[in-house]
Design an enzyme around this catalytic site. Sequence first.
Site, short mmCIF file in Angstrom:
data_model
loop_
_atom_site.label_atom_id
_atom_site.label_comp_id
_atom_site.label_asym_id
_atom_site.label_seq_id
_atom_site.Cartn_x
_atom_site.Cartn_y
_atom_site.Cartn_z
N LYS A 190 15.84 11.68 35.20
CA LYS A 190 15.19 11.67 36.51
C LYS A 190 14.01 12.65 36.53
O LYS A 190 14.11 13.76 36.02
CB LYS A 190 16.20 12.04 37.60
CG LYS A 190 17.35 11.03 37.70
CD LYS A 190 18.35 11.38 38.76
CE LYS A 190 19.15 12.61 38.40
NZ LYS A 190 20.27 12.85 39.32
N THR A 222 16.04 14.81 51.04
CA THR A 222 16.43 14.24 49.75
C THR A 222 17.82 14.70 49.32
O THR A 222 18.17 14.60 48.14
CB THR A 222 15.40 14.63 48.67
OG1 THR A 222 15.28 16.07 48.63
CG2 THR A 222 14.04 14.01 48.94
N GLY A 224 21.40 14.63 48.32
CA GLY A 224 22.31 13.59 47.86
C GLY A 224 21.67 12.47 47.06
O GLY A 224 22.34 11.48 46.75
N THR A 225 20.40 12.62 46.70
CA THR A 225 19.75 11.55 45.94
C THR A 225 20.43 11.31 44.59
O THR A 225 20.59 10.15 44.17
CB THR A 225 18.26 11.85 45.71
OG1 THR A 225 18.13 13.18 45.17
CG2 THR A 225 17.48 11.77 47.00
N GLY A 226 20.82 12.39 43.91
CA GLY A 226 21.45 12.23 42.60
C GLY A 226 22.80 11.54 42.69
O GLY A 226 23.11 10.64 41.89
N CYS A 227 23.61 11.96 43.64
CA CYS A 227 24.92 11.33 43.84
C CYS A 227 24.76 9.85 44.17
O CYS A 227 25.45 8.99 43.62
CB CYS A 227 25.66 12.01 45.00
SG CYS A 227 25.91 13.78 44.83
#
Length: 279
Positions: A190, A222, A224-227
């Site tokens: 990412k 943004t 929680g974008t990774g989860c």
Amino acid sequence: MSLAQADAGRAVGGSERKMGRVLILAGSDSGGGAGVQADIKAVTMMGGFAATAITAITVQNTLGVHGVHPLPLEVITAQARAVLEDIGTDAVKTGMLGSVEVVETVAALLDEAKAPAVVDPVMVAKGGHPLLPDAAVEAVRRLMIPRAALLTPNTPEAEALTGLEVRDIDGQRRAGEALLKLGAQAVLMKGGHVDGPTVIDLLMTTDGETVLEAERIDTRHTHGTGCTLASACATGLALGRPLEVAAAEAWAYVGEAIRRAPGLGGGHGPLDHGWPVRG
């Protein structure tokens, strides 16, 4: 009941409609923006069925993490096995693990699940609170990466796992190659932390790479974008999508969720996970 018996029972009494089952092993976010709350929303919106084994309960909101309360290892294991022995799973997604002991426990559960695992190596919360001690990074490197059908690190996580500096797309590529050599079947590098007017994510396998690129969205919402991205990818895999398709669909879903963020809270706000049902 064995996994085979559980699957046989579903074949007799269940629906013919395909619903990819995703077992999530991660921490709970009381603010609802990240962790298992984000995971469940993402899996549901992408057309899957979410089940969970919670690893820790966090006290947090958009302003930060105010407390972390790990669950006993036997409770984590019991949750996962209860799901696997009855409902089963088509993919597993891991998030916040929190300690060497939890990493070891979850690694063993991945072996039991016998399903492709999307590993999100969560190390630091959006507000900067550490969620994985330094001692556990080596455990993630040794136990989780080789079990990952897909590893989804951001730039700081990739740097911690490889020891390489990542400042541009070449750095992303070098770190991704190093993570593949550590045993991951695929890596989604990412690029949100890399400076520039566009965000570039690289989906890398030993067969090549796929570039996912879009204009950067100027927003503080943004959390929680990774989860969300990892869970959306896991859903695609659970539904039988090819990896490249699963990643592209997940990436598009998250991008729109960021664009439609509702603006909640005074800090790093959550995404709009439910945008597909709002049209």
